[in-house]
Write a protein that holds these residues in place. Sequence first.
Motif, short mmCIF file in Angstrom:
data_model
loop_
_atom_site.label_atom_id
_atom_site.label_comp_id
_atom_site.label_asym_id
_atom_site.label_seq_id
_atom_site.Cartn_x
_atom_site.Cartn_y
_atom_site.Cartn_z
N ILE A 19 -10.59 -6.69 10.04
CA ILE A 19 -9.00 -7.68 10.25
C ILE A 19 -7.59 -7.56 10.67
CG2 ILE A 19 -6.99 -8.15 8.19
CD1 ILE A 19 -9.67 -7.03 6.04
N SER A 400 1.20 -5.59 10.46
CA SER A 400 -0.42 -5.74 10.11
C SER A 400 -1.01 -4.70 9.79
CB SER A 400 -0.91 -6.29 11.35
OG SER A 400 -0.13 -7.64 11.96
N LEU A 403 -1.24 -4.43 5.99
CA LEU A 403 -2.10 -5.93 5.41
C LEU A 403 -3.85 -5.67 5.38
CD1 LEU A 403 -1.59 -8.69 4.34
CD2 LEU A 403 -1.28 -9.65 5.36
N ALA A 404 -3.49 -5.11 5.95
CA ALA A 404 -5.57 -4.94 6.62
C ALA A 404 -5.75 -3.71 5.97
CB ALA A 404 -5.38 -4.13 8.25
N ARG A 405 -4.96 -2.83 5.94
CA ARG A 405 -5.11 -2.03 4.81
C ARG A 405 -5.96 -2.45 3.75
NH1 ARG A 405 -8.55 2.55 6.36
NH2 ARG A 405 -6.49 3.13 7.83
N LYS A 406 -4.89 -2.90 3.28
CA LYS A 406 -4.66 -3.08 1.90
C LYS A 406 -5.63 -4.65 1.85
CE LYS A 406 -1.96 -5.35 -1.54
NZ LYS A 406 -1.10 -5.89 -2.47
N LEU A 407 -6.43 -5.50 2.09
CA LEU A 407 -7.05 -6.36 2.57
C LEU A 407 -8.69 -5.50 2.49
CD1 LEU A 407 -6.04 -9.19 4.49
CD2 LEU A 407 -6.37 -8.96 1.49
N SER A 408 -9.20 -4.48 3.25
CA SER A 408 -10.25 -4.15 3.48
C SER A 408 -10.70 -2.98 2.70
CB SER A 408 -10.43 -3.24 5.30
OG SER A 408 -9.03 -1.75 5.20
N ARG A 409 -9.57 -2.87 1.58
CA ARG A 409 -10.07 -1.92 0.62
C ARG A 409 -10.72 -2.14 -0.60
NH1 ARG A 409 -5.28 0.21 -1.32
NH2 ARG A 409 -5.46 1.51 0.60
N THR A 434 -14.11 -6.56 -8.09
CA THR A 434 -13.34 -5.80 -6.98
C THR A 434 -11.84 -6.96 -7.70
OG1 THR A 434 -13.28 -7.47 -5.31
CG2 THR A 434 -14.45 -5.38 -5.20
N ILE A 436 -12.01 -9.98 -6.08
CA ILE A 436 -11.00 -10.91 -5.54
C ILE A 436 -12.41 -11.98 -5.93
CG2 ILE A 436 -11.24 -11.19 -3.33
CD1 ILE A 436 -10.26 -9.05 -3.09
#
Length: 1018
Positions: A19, A400, A403-409, A434, A436
């Motif tokens: 991401i 970035s 946001l990448a850390r939040k989406l990948s968790r 999740t 999502i």
Amino acid sequence: MFFRKPSDHVPHVTIFHTILRSMLWILFIEIAMLVGILYLCRINTSLEQNAVDILQIQTENRQNYLQDQMLDAQDLSSLAGKINAVTQAMLDDGEISLDTLDSGSDAASPLLLSIGDSLISSMRHRPVTGIFVVLNTHDLDTRKKGEPLPCLYLRDLDPNSSPSQRNSDLMLVRAPAQVVQSLYIATDTSWTPSINYGSNGSSGFLYPVFQAAYHGNGELDAADYGHWTSSPYTLSGDDHSAIAYTIPLILDDGTVYGVLGVEILESYLQALLPGSELQNDSSGTYLLGVASNSAIGKDDLTVSVISASPAANAPQQSYDQTLLLKPSKRGGYQSDSPLGLCHAAVAPLTLYNRNAPFSNEQMLLIGSVPVSALYAFSGYVLRFLIIAVLVVLTAGLFSSLVLARKLSRPISRLSDEVAHARESRSSIPMLSATGIIELDRFSSAFTQLGREVLDTSTKFLRIMDMASVELGGYELRSAPDSIYVTDNFFDLLGMPGVDADDLTAQSFRELLQRFERSCPHSPAPDGAMLYHIRLPSGKERYLRIETTHEDGTQVGLAEDATADTLEKLRIEHECDYDTLTDLYNRRAFHRICAEFFCSPEKLGHAALLMFDLDNLKQINDTFGHDWGDEYIRRTGECFAKNAPARTICARISGDEFNALFYGYNDQDTLRADIRALKAALEHSVVQLPSGRELRVSVSGGIAWYPESSTNLITLRKYADFAMYQVKHSRKGELLEFDPEVYRTSLQERRCHEEFRRLINEELVTYRFQPIIDAKDGSVFAYEALMRVDLPMLRSPTDVLRLAREENCLHEVERITFFCASSAYHALENAGKVVPSALLFVNSIASQYLTPDELSEYSARYASILPRIVIEITEEECLDPKALRIKQTIRGSSGAFALDDYGSGYSNERSLLELSPNYIKIDLSIIRSIDTDSNKRQIVSNTVSYAHQRGMKVVAEGLETADEVRTVLSLGVDLLQGFFLAMPQVEPGGASEESLAVIAEMHSQSDESQISIFGGDKQ
């Protein structure tokens, strides 16, 4: 191979990095687009160009103002007119004299005093700091440097202030003492009564203007001689630098008696050129200079600097006398200055008339600003934009990362749960929600798919157990190392004793590698490997194993392909082998030979043999095809048993066999093996139904490698050629290829091909050789001689030989008559032959034209038929029918000529049977007849015989004058040969040399007759 490594290793990266990488790509693309837009918009370039344009406009505005001031200052025509009028009046009254006017102050004072008020008034109304008159009536080139000249020089140091009533603001810089006393004007500290000539050199305000008018005899108006000094000057003892504009003083009669000028002090000029207006930081400066008109418009511009205004916020600059301006890519010029690189805007001042003497000098106003100051604003804007881009980039990087850390968790949590389930070996992992939607759907689908895979694998194992073809397989994982093998896998490999439960992944790999090294194998067409296994029971098994690699997992499927492989081998054998002899067939033999010839090192010394069975047709016709097949089969057995190991034998067709012997070190050993095979064939017999034993007989040809050729197709052609030589001569033998015989045969075959082309396309031409009358040397007839010009065929003799072999004599006869007559007919129509001359046409004695051909010939060549003589060669046997047809051609004379008389085998018989009109004695008799009495006797006898019967004798082949003299003395009627005339497309007459010989012989004959006659009278 079992273990094939994947060609592409996919790098393992986390979802966070994936991401983050994507968002960074987007960020970098946005930044690149922003930078690209800024670059394409060229903001910095536009700002710089705008600064250059503003500088140019400011300079042009200042140039317009300065030009107006200088034009106003140089408007001296009316003042000059007043001075000229005063001068002329005083001359008329005798108050002054031109001869003494410039001799000293006393002589000039009356005139200077009379014009003083006019000078003061004119100076008050002009933007100038001084006005002057210098008197001189002589050529300045004749004066000495430093010689005093009368002068009145007034100066106003502050022309912008209001004038005083008693001219107290004015000073006299140069004036005679009388004038000073009369005008009541204070004198300058540098005052002198006169001005010294040459104090300012030839470039000052006096010399250029006065000399131009003086030598021009005053033909132009005074204003046309006007000139601004091209460099500043200072008067002797004065510290004020100035420039001046001067015009000559010219009387009506053209007499030049001085100059009138105005002065602008450099300090006042600098006040007119405020450099501070050029740039916000007042770093600009104006320069007034002069350049040649011819130099303007060129790449580099050299300017002589007259004056320069100082920059307000910069140290005082000193300029060289000349300034080099180089073109700038943004327009204008650039130059080096004490402040560094400067940009210069140039504006010309129009001060002179076009055709004036000094019109080539162009005054220029130059606005100069340091490049660093001119482009300061554009640099500021560029730095601001760079900082803005860096700020945006930094903010985007931080965003970035967050946001990448939040989406990948959530995805990382699911991955950890799957890994934990795998380590605990639970059958199907249960994944947490999740929040999502897409990920939760994926989790549910993954769990459901796991259940379906488990069910499918169970069903597949049941199907494998029920399949008619035995199948086995394995799955080998590398991360972690694990192996799964079906129960029957090692039984299929012929290793029934291997226990799969005791195997590790590494031991399984080693076991498969040992199997692969010990078992013959080859790739299958579909990419799998086919293994040939010999089982402990003695049977053979063909096992097909296909492997695939995916995500670090190797999967192998083993299939018993014994039945299919054996069937395929049987079909392939039938495709490559002859069913009757079990030797290779044509296709296999050609393929294998081609493979050998692609690897010449395997061939060494080799030989290609081609055999044909003798007597096969007789056996088939006598005993039937079954016994013919037995004859062929017995021959094949003999080849198979007696051919050496390094021999490829094949039956090519019905009775044709081929063999390739290869791998020999020398030809002698190879030849011995061929002889041994030939002997074995000769001892092989077939028992016929009649009880008779028939020995196998073959005829064959041999071509050697590499001696004959290194090309397979060429060797095949050579061997075939040698075989057919044997079959057409002596059967039952082997004949080696002979290149000389082949070349001769090939050349003969090409000759036959060219002959057939000659006949079909009538590729012949004709030369005509004159036949000369022995009496007077005139042309009596022409003989048509065939010429052939083909690569392999050039001689008419070869044409006749090939015509006999090809049975085409009639075609040659037809071509001769039609083509020779056509060529002669064209010459006659063009007037290039003697109209009354005969045409000798060679004819084959045994051939004649068909009725249709005769009809066509008679119609086409009726005009020359009465003059055609048919020439029959002595080499052909006479055919009465053919002669009769030729003699009775409608419209012809029926005349014959016997050609080559004396060369045939039956001279007298041909002469009697033909009874020709002309006898042509062969050149073998004519050659060297002048030295051979026997030949002379033969010709004499022939001439005697012919003349008694009304025949004419032609001596052909004459090549020397002595031969001509000899045959003339023997009484021949006609002459032919190279000495008299060569055969030509357009024939001429007899040569001058031959005509001289004929005339000589006739002269001697006449003298002999006169001598004899005189003796009789006595």
